[in-house]
Write a protein that holds these residues in place. Structure first.
Motif, PDB file in Angstrom:
ATOM      1  N   ALA A  94     -44.261 -64.321 -28.345  1.00  0.00           N
ATOM      2  CA  ALA A  94     -45.100 -64.473 -29.529  1.00  0.00           C
ATOM      3  C   ALA A  94     -44.439 -65.380 -30.553  1.00  0.00           C
ATOM      4  CB  ALA A  94     -45.385 -63.108 -30.150  1.00  0.00           C
ATOM      5  N   ASP A  95     -43.115 -65.420 -30.548  1.00  0.00           N
ATOM      6  CA  ASP A  95     -42.431 -66.234 -31.539  1.00  0.00           C
ATOM      7  C   ASP A  95     -42.121 -67.635 -31.024  1.00  0.00           C
ATOM      8  OD1 ASP A  95     -42.464 -64.332 -33.448  1.00  0.00           O
ATOM      9  OD2 ASP A  95     -40.539 -63.438 -32.852  1.00  0.00           O
ATOM     10  N   SER A  96     -42.471 -67.892 -29.779  1.00  0.00           N
ATOM     11  CA  SER A  96     -42.068 -69.177 -29.219  1.00  0.00           C
ATOM     12  C   SER A  96     -42.882 -70.315 -29.835  1.00  0.00           C
ATOM     13  CB  SER A  96     -42.256 -69.165 -27.708  1.00  0.00           C
ATOM     14  OG  SER A  96     -43.631 -69.184 -27.429  1.00  0.00           O
ATOM     15  N   PHE A  97     -42.271 -71.481 -29.801  1.00  0.00           N
ATOM     16  CA  PHE A  97     -42.892 -72.650 -30.409  1.00  0.00           C
ATOM     17  C   PHE A  97     -44.202 -72.998 -29.707  1.00  0.00           C
ATOM     18  CE2 PHE A  97     -43.514 -77.214 -30.617  1.00  0.00           C
ATOM     19  CZ  PHE A  97     -43.437 -77.432 -31.983  1.00  0.00           C
ATOM     20  N   ALA A  98     -44.176 -72.953 -28.406  1.00  0.00           N
ATOM     21  CA  ALA A  98     -45.366 -73.337 -27.651  1.00  0.00           C
ATOM     22  C   ALA A  98     -46.526 -72.412 -27.985  1.00  0.00           C
ATOM     23  CB  ALA A  98     -45.061 -73.285 -26.154  1.00  0.00           C
ATOM     24  N   PHE A  99     -46.239 -71.119 -28.043  1.00  0.00           N
ATOM     25  CA  PHE A  99     -47.318 -70.168 -28.337  1.00  0.00           C
ATOM     26  C   PHE A  99     -47.836 -70.364 -29.748  1.00  0.00           C
ATOM     27  CE2 PHE A  99     -48.840 -66.250 -30.141  1.00  0.00           C
ATOM     28  CZ  PHE A  99     -49.819 -65.905 -29.228  1.00  0.00           C
ATOM     29  N   ARG A 100     -46.916 -70.523 -30.671  1.00  0.00           N
ATOM     30  CA  ARG A 100     -47.330 -70.662 -32.063  1.00  0.00           C
ATOM     31  C   ARG A 100     -48.211 -71.892 -32.257  1.00  0.00           C
ATOM     32  NH1 ARG A 100     -44.543 -67.700 -36.167  1.00  0.00           N
ATOM     33  NH2 ARG A 100     -44.393 -65.649 -35.216  1.00  0.00           N
ATOM     34  N   LEU A 101     -47.789 -72.975 -31.618  1.00  0.00           N
ATOM     35  CA  LEU A 101     -48.553 -74.216 -31.779  1.00  0.00           C
ATOM     36  C   LEU A 101     -49.968 -74.034 -31.239  1.00  0.00           C
ATOM     37  CD1 LEU A 101     -48.471 -77.167 -32.663  1.00  0.00           C
ATOM     38  CD2 LEU A 101     -47.743 -77.764 -30.356  1.00  0.00           C
ATOM     39  N   ALA A 102     -50.032 -73.507 -30.028  1.00  0.00           N
ATOM     40  CA  ALA A 102     -51.339 -73.317 -29.411  1.00  0.00           C
ATOM     41  C   ALA A 102     -52.154 -72.302 -30.212  1.00  0.00           C
ATOM     42  CB  ALA A 102     -51.158 -72.836 -27.974  1.00  0.00           C
ATOM     43  N   ALA A 103     -51.502 -71.240 -30.627  1.00  0.00           N
ATOM     44  CA  ALA A 103     -52.216 -70.187 -31.330  1.00  0.00           C
ATOM     45  C   ALA A 103     -52.738 -70.690 -32.671  1.00  0.00           C
ATOM     46  CB  ALA A 103     -51.302 -68.985 -31.548  1.00  0.00           C
TER      47      ALA A 103
END
Lengths: 585, 328
Positions: free
Chosen positions: A223-232
């Motif tokens: 949940a804290d990863s960059f990829a997830f945050r960007l997409a989210a």
């Protein structure tokens, strides 16, 4: 009677001797008084009242389950802070893997944002600023992917640590060098080349960090990863009425907008994925240490704040029952409060089975306070009357018996004492004792002594008057003739004849002493907490709110005083009539 | 007759002297720490004198620094000249404050005394006339309830009913909030309205004594031989009661009432305090609780004088009304 019996049983009894039928029934004086007293309904009523008061005050205290100053506490619902909500005004940063975005760079970024620029520089590094949405920026930077040394446009490149160069990288690089260009594109990535005669550095544009004011409250591995945050974040921007699907790190997710809050679910929109977390512009902090909020509560609370609601209802997290939450706003700080069961002192609790007369302002049982207060009130009454009577009988007796200058002297002392104003003395005493912080029990003793010392003149006057008239009677001449001592004559022959009047006056003054004590305690100058007296219990009415709303606090105490004093007065009145039959027509 | 009066007056003067001595003694017994604390507190009030000035003035009037007898005589001299110093609590000379508040007390007590007389005497006579009847019991119970009622309890019930529940009267004070805006007659009625509850309280709690006194005396007279004679002559019962009996009952009653006249100025300490009527009673209560020594001393002496005056008037009246007394 016995005497007459022996008469009739004498051996030489004649027919004229009285037999039971002829004899005139004679009652002893005591019996006569008793009979007359018993015929007076008011006196009987008074006696019953006083008896009940004594039973109430003395044995009542022994049988009551509570002690005098036992304070009752109970759980009461009380609004208490549950959570605090603030609107997030700060950017939150998510660095890309392997990248650093330090505080200096953050500060420069904020300056760049407010300046409307798209690039900024910090500590020799260049960054690009890409606006992805409102308060949502992606920061890019140049990352060295390869470098090498060489001569005459022939460079031998080595990949930077941790980076795998794509296939054909060297060829593309050589081509770029040969053409004199400074950048090339390979496999969808843009590379920049900086080359001198002996050295070349190839850099790639890469994401450094995300800056956003959106606050994620989410559990889970990436949940804290960059990829997830960007997409989210991108999905959150896109999510309107319809859920927006997105993919990050090979997982599928769905973002759904719910007012100001975006919820994230696992899986595709048509699947029923689990709620993973929420994101919004609010920061929710627990007011109770260690409390955790469910995503559902977060959504409700944050939407309530966003919509400026003053209250909302949510199923409780522990028992599932609906609970009301109150939202209070102060500047930009919102507080969410809910009723918690709090352990409080039960003040002014209405009458119930546990407390038949409720509780007072200190959370003590009213009925028990009244019992112990009754002890103090009655005790003060009796002690004061005993002191008064002792003084009065001795001084009045001496004055009446000796007459002449002794009488004159004592009566002038009586006159002097009669003129000393009582209430001012008690009030000053009370004020001084307040200032000197006298212990409550000592206060009671001092009060009793003062009342006794100031109260005796009435009794002395009465005793003296009675003795003056009795002194002239024949039986006193007889005591003198038999040579009895003066002490014996006064206290064995005169004083007993005064006792009827003494009892009447003592009974009446019991009532008035209780009244004076009640008034003083009511004014806060008599008996003090934690001791109680009936007067000090009514003292609570000086608070108008208590007077109008808690009748059970002061009406019973007032009624007890009234009834007790009335009872003593009824008895005194009845006794006077019984002792003095002349008043009967 | 004049000799008798003179004797009583001289005796009263002597008693007053000793009462004053005792009051002065009480004053000297007050702990110094208390006096100093109070002077310090009062000096911080707006308009108050400084701490040393208060103590200096107290010393000037009570001569605290000399021995008790010198101090007493000097104080008595001051008191005769009407110098009681400045009140600590009110920051004005004691006599100024006294003149300001005395009439409220007087009117309150006078109205209540009037009501007491017109209620108590007819009821007392009635209850004696019909001794042991239902009326007698009712009157007796009413009188004894009045005697037994704690002032504050009765006042609180009145307040609850008339101020809180019905909202007709104000809880406290002599004048309402709008007093300054009312016309002169409106101001008068405003004060009257504020007097209602204090007057009722005072009357109810004191009516019982007079009622019992009337009843006892009436009974005594009704048992007298001349009443039997009057009845035997065949006079109508009304004449017997109203002319022969009642007039004789009046002797002790007039004496008693004459004796209570000075106390009209004494103020009703408790009732005035409960209703915050600014009379001498409430004023001196504030002074006493607030440790205002000059005012308290004045009030005690004042009450002692009134009591003595009452006894004196009662004694003289008794002699005037009943010639038998004069002989002794």
């Amino acid at each position: 009677m016995d005497e007459k019996k022996t008469y009739s049983q004498a051996p030489d009894a004649t027919p004229i001797a009285l037999d039971d039928a002829r004899r005139v029934k004679v009652l002893s004086p005591g019996m006569l008084v008793f009979k007359r007293f018993m015929r007076n309904k008011l006196a009987i009523a008074g006696s019953i009242i006083i008896l009940l008061m004594f039973l109430f005050a003395f044995p009542g205290g022994w049988f009551s389950p509570y002690s005098e100053s036992q304070v009752f506490r109970a759980y009461y619902p009380q609004l208490s802070d549950y959570a605090a909500v603030t609107i997030n005004e700060e950017y939150r940063y998510t660095p890309a893997p392997g990248q650093q975005f330090d505080n200096a760079a953050r500060a420069k970024m904020i300056l760049a944002i407010s300046g409307g620029e798209t690039a900024f520089e910090s500590a020799g590094a260049n960054f690009g600023l890409v606006r992805e949405g409102e308060d949502f920026y992606r920061i890019t930077g140049l990352q060295t992917v390869a470098s090498g040394r060489g001569i005459r446009n022939r460079f031998d490149l080595k990949a930077a640590p941790g980076i795998t160069l794509p296939e054909g990288f060297q060829a593309a690089f050589d081509e770029t060098i040969a053409s004199g260009a400074q950048s090339f594109t390979l496999a969808g990535m843009a590379y920049t080349v900086r080359a001198s005669k002996v050295e070349a550095v190839v850099s790639a544009v890469a994401d450094v960090a995300l800056a956003s004011k959106l606050v994620f409250e989410m559990e889970g591995g990436n949940a804290d990863s960059f990829a997830f945050r960007l997409a989210a974040q991108r999905a959150a921007q896109a999510a309107g009425q319809d859920p927006a699907p997105f993919e990050a790190a090979g997982q599928r997710y769905t973002a759904r907008r719910d007012g100001d809050v975006v919820r994230f679910y696992a899986g595709q929109p048509d699947e029923d994925g689990a709620l993973l977390g929420v994101a919004s512009h609010f920061v929710l902090k627990a007011a109770i240490p260690g409390a955790a909020f469910s995503p559902a509560f977060r959504v409700a609370a944050q939407n309530a704040v966003a919509e400026n609601l003053t209250a909302f209802v949510m199923p409780g997290e522990d028992d599932g029952k609906d609970r009301e939450y109150v939202v209070e706003r102060k500047d930009k700080q919102y507080t969410i409060r809910r009723e918690e069961m709090t352990y409080l002192v039960s003040t002014y609790e209405s009458p119930s089975w546990a407390h038949p007369l409720g509780t007072d302002g200190n959370g003590m049982d009213m009925l028990v306070r009244l019992m112990y207060g009754g002890r103090v009130s009655l005790m003060i009454g009796f002690v004061v009357v005993i002191i008064e009577t002792l003084f009065g009988v001795v001084l009045g007796g001496v004055a009446g018996y000796f007459g002449k200058w002794v009488d004159n002297l004592v009566m002038r002392v009586v006159d002097v004492f009669n003129c000393i104003p009582q209430y001012p003395i008690y009030i000053i005493m009370g004020a001084i004792m307040d200032a000197e912080k006298v212990v409550p029990i000592v206060r009671i003793y001092l009060l009793m002594i003062a009342m006794g010392v100031l109260g005796w003149p009435a009794i002395a006057r009465m005793v003296r008057g009675q003795i003056l008239s009795l002194r002239e009677q024949e039986f006193m001449t007889a005591t003198e003739a038999t040579g009895l001592s003066v002490k014996r004559r006064i206290f064995r022959h005169l004083v007993p004849n005064v006792i009827p009047q003494l009892i009447v006056i003592a009974t009446m003054s019991l009532g008035s002493v209780i009244l004076i004590e009640a008034v003083l305690s009511f004014l806060g100058l008599g008996v003090k907490f934690p001791m109680a007296s009936w007067g000090s219990i009514i003292n609570a009415v000086s608070n108008i709110y208590v007077m109008t709303n808690y009748l059970f606090v002061w009406i019973p105490a007032g009624m007890l005083i009234l009834l007790t004093v009335l009872g003593f007065n009824f008895i005194g009145d009845g006794l006077r009539d019984a002792f003095d039959p002349k008043m009967k027509r | 007759m004049w000799k008798y009066i003179l004797k009583r007056v001289l005796l009263s003067a002597m008693i007053l002297f000793f009462v004053a001595l005792i009051i002065y003694g009480i004053m000297r017994c007050i702990p110094t720490s208390f006096v100093e604390n109070m002077a310090r507190q009062k000096s911080s009030l707006p308009g108050g004198k400084t701490y040393t000035e208060w103590l200096a003035q107290l010393n000037a009037i009570y001569k605290m620094d000399t021995d008790i007898f010198t101090g007493f005589f000097s104080w008595l001299g001051n008191a005769f000249r009407g110098e009681f110093g400045d009140s600590w609590h009110f920051n004005v000379p004691v006599m100024t404050k006294f003149r300001e508040v005395i009439w409220d007390s007087f009117w309150l007590a006078a109205i209540s005394l009037y009501l007491r007389v017109i209620i108590a005497i007819p009821l007392g006579v009635l209850s004696a006339k019909k001794q042991y009847s239902k009326t007698d019991y009712a009157v007796t119970v009413f009188a004894l309830i009045g005697i037994s009622l704690p002032t504050f309890f009765f006042a609180t019930i009145l307040k609850l009913v008339f101020s809180v529940n019905l909202g007709w009267l104000d809880l406290y004070g002599k004048v309402g909030r709008m007093y300054q805006m009312l016309s002169p007659s409106g101001q008068f009625w405003d004060v009257v309205k504020h007097y209602i509850m204090p007057v009722i309280t005072l009357t109810i709690i004191s009516v019982g004594d007079l009622m019992r006194y009337t009843r006892t005396n009436m009974l005594e007279v009704l048992n007298a031989d001349f009443i039997r004679t009057a009845r035997a002559k065949g006079l109508p019962e009304r004449t017997v009661i109203n002319k022969h009996a009642f007039r004789n009952t009046l002797i002790p009653i007039v004496t008693l009432l004459g004796g209570t006249l000075p106390s009209l100025f004494g103020g009703a300490l408790i009732t005035e305090t409960l209703f915050q009527i600014p009379g001498i009673g409430y004023t001196s209560y504030q002074a006493m609780v607030g440790g205002d020594i000059p005012f308290t001393m004045f009030y005690m002496l004042f009450i002692a004088v009134l009591t003595l005056l009452g006894t004196l008037i009662a004694d003289i009246l008794y002699a005037v009304v009943d010639p038998r007394v004069r002989i002794s």
